[in-house]
Design an enzyme around this catalytic site. Structure first.
Site, PDB file in Angstrom:
ATOM      1  N   GLY A 237     -37.105  62.496  22.253  1.00 43.73           N
ATOM      2  CA  GLY A 237     -37.398  63.916  22.491  1.00 43.73           C
ATOM      3  C   GLY A 237     -38.261  64.528  21.398  1.00 43.73           C
ATOM      4  O   GLY A 237     -38.266  65.747  21.213  1.00 43.73           O
TER       5      GLY A 237
ATOM      6  N   HIS B 174     -41.251  59.866  12.332  1.00 48.53           N
ATOM      7  CA  HIS B 174     -40.262  58.886  12.808  1.00 48.53           C
ATOM      8  C   HIS B 174     -39.601  58.133  11.651  1.00 48.53           C
ATOM      9  O   HIS B 174     -38.746  57.289  11.887  1.00 48.53           O
ATOM     10  CB  HIS B 174     -40.920  57.848  13.720  1.00 48.53           C
ATOM     11  CG  HIS B 174     -41.288  58.359  15.078  1.00 48.53           C
ATOM     12  ND1 HIS B 174     -40.453  59.123  15.848  1.00 48.53           N
ATOM     13  CD2 HIS B 174     -42.398  58.163  15.821  1.00 48.53           C
ATOM     14  CE1 HIS B 174     -41.061  59.389  17.007  1.00 48.53           C
ATOM     15  NE2 HIS B 174     -42.230  58.828  17.007  1.00 48.53           N
TER      16      HIS B 174
ATOM     17  N   LYS C 205     -39.675  60.839  33.184  1.00 46.74           N
ATOM     18  CA  LYS C 205     -38.620  61.444  34.001  1.00 46.74           C
ATOM     19  C   LYS C 205     -37.974  62.640  33.314  1.00 46.74           C
ATOM     20  O   LYS C 205     -37.619  63.610  33.952  1.00 46.74           O
ATOM     21  CB  LYS C 205     -37.544  60.402  34.304  1.00 46.74           C
ATOM     22  CG  LYS C 205     -37.976  59.351  35.302  1.00 46.74           C
ATOM     23  CD  LYS C 205     -36.773  58.591  35.819  1.00 46.74           C
ATOM     24  CE  LYS C 205     -37.175  57.645  36.935  1.00 46.74           C
ATOM     25  NZ  LYS C 205     -36.038  56.818  37.371  1.00 46.74           N
ATOM     26  N   GLY C 206     -37.754  62.519  32.010  1.00 48.07           N
ATOM     27  CA  GLY C 206     -37.148  63.628  31.266  1.00 48.07           C
ATOM     28  C   GLY C 206     -35.741  63.953  31.726  1.00 48.07           C
ATOM     29  O   GLY C 206     -35.383  65.126  31.849  1.00 48.07           O
TER      30      GLY C 206
HETATM   31  P1  A3P Z   1     -38.332  59.591  29.502  1.00 47.75           P
HETATM   32  O1  A3P Z   1     -39.218  58.413  29.242  1.00 47.75           O
HETATM   33  O2  A3P Z   1     -36.890  59.212  29.617  1.00 47.75           O
HETATM   34  O3  A3P Z   1     -38.809  60.425  30.644  1.00 47.75           O
HETATM   35  P2  A3P Z   1     -40.685  61.156  22.560  1.00 47.75           P
HETATM   36  O4  A3P Z   1     -41.456  62.430  22.577  1.00 47.75           O
HETATM   37  O5  A3P Z   1     -39.713  61.033  21.428  1.00 47.75           O
HETATM   38  O6  A3P Z   1     -41.603  59.968  22.676  1.00 47.75           O
HETATM   39  O7  A3P Z   1     -39.744  61.163  23.842  1.00 47.75           O
HETATM   40  C1  A3P Z   1     -40.266  60.966  25.130  1.00 47.75           C
HETATM   41  C2  A3P Z   1     -39.175  61.282  26.132  1.00 47.75           C
HETATM   42  O8  A3P Z   1     -38.935  62.699  26.137  1.00 47.75           O
HETATM   43  C3  A3P Z   1     -39.593  60.901  27.547  1.00 47.75           C
HETATM   44  O9  A3P Z   1     -38.395  60.519  28.205  1.00 47.75           O
HETATM   45  C4  A3P Z   1     -40.152  62.217  28.056  1.00 47.75           C
HETATM   46  O10 A3P Z   1     -40.198  62.314  29.461  1.00 47.75           O
HETATM   47  C5  A3P Z   1     -39.118  63.178  27.464  1.00 47.75           C
HETATM   48  N1  A3P Z   1     -39.603  64.563  27.445  1.00 47.75           N
HETATM   49  C6  A3P Z   1     -40.771  65.041  26.972  1.00 47.75           C
HETATM   50  N2  A3P Z   1     -40.867  66.367  27.163  1.00 47.75           N
HETATM   51  C7  A3P Z   1     -39.721  66.745  27.772  1.00 47.75           C
HETATM   52  C8  A3P Z   1     -39.226  68.001  28.254  1.00 47.75           C
HETATM   53  N3  A3P Z   1     -39.934  69.119  28.137  1.00 47.75           N
HETATM   54  N4  A3P Z   1     -37.998  68.021  28.836  1.00 47.75           N
HETATM   55  C9  A3P Z   1     -37.272  66.880  28.948  1.00 47.75           C
HETATM   56  N5  A3P Z   1     -37.690  65.671  28.525  1.00 47.75           N
HETATM   57  C10 A3P Z   1     -38.899  65.603  27.943  1.00 47.75           C
END
Ligand code: A3P
Length: 279
Positions: A7, A93, A240-241
Site C-alpha cells: 500500500g 522500502h 485489485k486493491g
Molecule cells: P493489489 O496488487 O493487491 O491490487 P504498493 O504501492 O506498495 O506497490 O502496493 C500496491 C498494492 O496496493 C496493489 O495491490 C494496488 O492495487 C493497491 N492499491 C493501490 N492504490 C490503492 C487504493 N487507492 N486503494 C486500495 N488499494 C490500492
C-alpha cells in the site's frame, strides 16, 4: 515506509494530498508520483537493463534541470530529494535497521503493513507482469523466495517488526492496509492528526474520494505502472486493491506453508496476525 506491495503508493498519495493538495487544486497533481514523492531506493534499481540503464524520463529531466551536464552514474535521487520543496514526502522500502538510528527524531514515518499473503500475491503478480522484473516462476516459487529471504527488501519479518516495535513513538504512525480498506475515514482522521495537517472533515471526505482505488486508477498515468508495464494497454499496477485475494491464488499447501511461517515468526512477539491466517 513499507515492504513492497503493502500500500505504498496509496499512502504516498494520501500523505502528499494532505500536505500539498488539500483543496485538490494543485497543478503539480499531474506530475508523476516518482517526482512528487521520490523513492529513496530508486537508484538501486534504476540501472536495470529493461529501463535502458537510465532513470525514467521525468526523473532524468528533473536531474538535468538541477544539475545541467552532470553525469547520472552516481545516482540521481539524493539530488532530487534535496531540491524538493518541503515538507518532503519520501517513499522508502528500506527497513529501520538500514536507516539512521535517530531518524524518528527529525522525520515522521507512516509505516503500512499488509497481510503477507496478500502482499505476496500482489508482489508476484507485479513481478510477473512488468518489463523491469520479468519473474517467470509460479506463485509458490515466489512465495518461497519471500519466506527464504531471497527477494528484494527481504527479510520480511524484521522489516515489519522493527516498525511495530516503534509504533508508540510519537513520530511513527503504524497502519495496516486492511484497516485502510475497512474504514478509510477513520484512518484518514488519524493520519491528519499525525501529520498535523489540520484538515476539516469536509476536506477529508474529498480526499477520501480522490485516493479511492478507482480514482487513483483513473490517474494511473501519474502513478506507478506506466514505466513498468509489459503491455502498453494494461494497467498492471492498480490490480485489485482488495483484502484476501490470496485465497484466489494460493493452493492449500501454500496456505499451510505460509500460515506456519507467519505463526513461527510471530511467536514471542506481541503482533497478532491471526486474522491473516486461513480460516
Ligand atoms: P493489489 O496488487 O493487491 O491490487 P504498493 O504501492 O506498495 O506497490 O502496493 C500496491 C498494492 O496496493 C496493489 O495491490 C494496488 O492495487 C493497491 N492499491 C493501490 N492504490 C490503492 C487504493 N487507492 N486503494 C486500495 N488499494 C490500492
Amino acid at each position: 515506509m513499507t515492504f513492497p506491495k503493502c500500500g505504498t503508493t496509496w499512502m504516498q498519495e494520501i500523505v502528499w494530498t494532505m500536505l500539498h493538495n488539500p483543496n485538490l487544486d494543485n497543478p503539480k497533481e499531474d506530475e508523476t508520483i516518482f517526482l512528487r514523492s521520490p523513492d529513496l531506493s530508486y537508484d538501486m534499481i534504476f540501472d536495470s537493463k529493461s529501463l535502458g540503464g537510465s532513470p525514467i524520463k521525468p526523473i532524468a529531466e528533473r536531474f538535468k534541470e538541477i544539475h545541467p551536464g552532470k553525469e547520472m552514474d552516481n545516482g540521481v535521487m539524493a539530488d532530487i530529494l534535496e531540491a524538493l520543496g518541503g515538507p518532503r514526502v519520501i517513499k522508502n522500502h528500506f527497513p529501520f535497521p538500514l536507516l539512521p538510528r535517530d531518524i524518528l527524531d527529525t522525520i515522521k514515518v507512516v509505516y503500512v503493513a499488509r497481510n503477507p499473503k496478500d502482499m505476496t500475491t500482489s508482489f508476484w503478480n507485479f513481478y510477473s507482469s512488468t518489463n523491469v522484473h520479468e519473474f517467470r516462476g509460479d506463485i509458490d516459487s515466489f512465495a518461497r523466495l519471500i519466506m527464504n529471504d531471497g527477494m528484494i527488501y527481504c527479510p520480511y519479518w524484521p522489516h515489519v517488526m522493527a516498525a511495530w516495535e516503534k509504533r508508540h513513538h510519537p513520530n511513527l504512525h503504524f497502519v495496516f492496509y486492511e484497516d485502510l480498506i475497512s474504514d478509510i475515514m477513520h484512518e484518514l482522521r488519524k493520519i491528519n492528526e499525525f501529520l498535523g495537517a489540520g484538515l476539516s472533515e469536509e476536506k477529508l471526505e474529498a480526499i477520501k474520494r480522490h485516493i479511492s482505488f478507482s480514482s487513483m486508477k483513473s490517474r494511473a498515468g501519474t502513478l506507478p505502472g506506466n514505466p513498468f508495464k509489459k503491455e502498453q494497454d494494461k494497467t498492471v499496477f492498480f490490480r485489485k486493491g482488495i483484502v484476501g485475494d490470496w485465497k484466489n491464488n494460493f493452493s492449500p499447501e501454500l496456505q499451510e506453508e505460509m500460515d506456519q511461517w507467519i505463526k513461527k515468526n510471530l511467536t514471542d512477539t506481541d503482533l497478532n496476525l491471526s486474522w491473516a491466517l486461513a480460516e
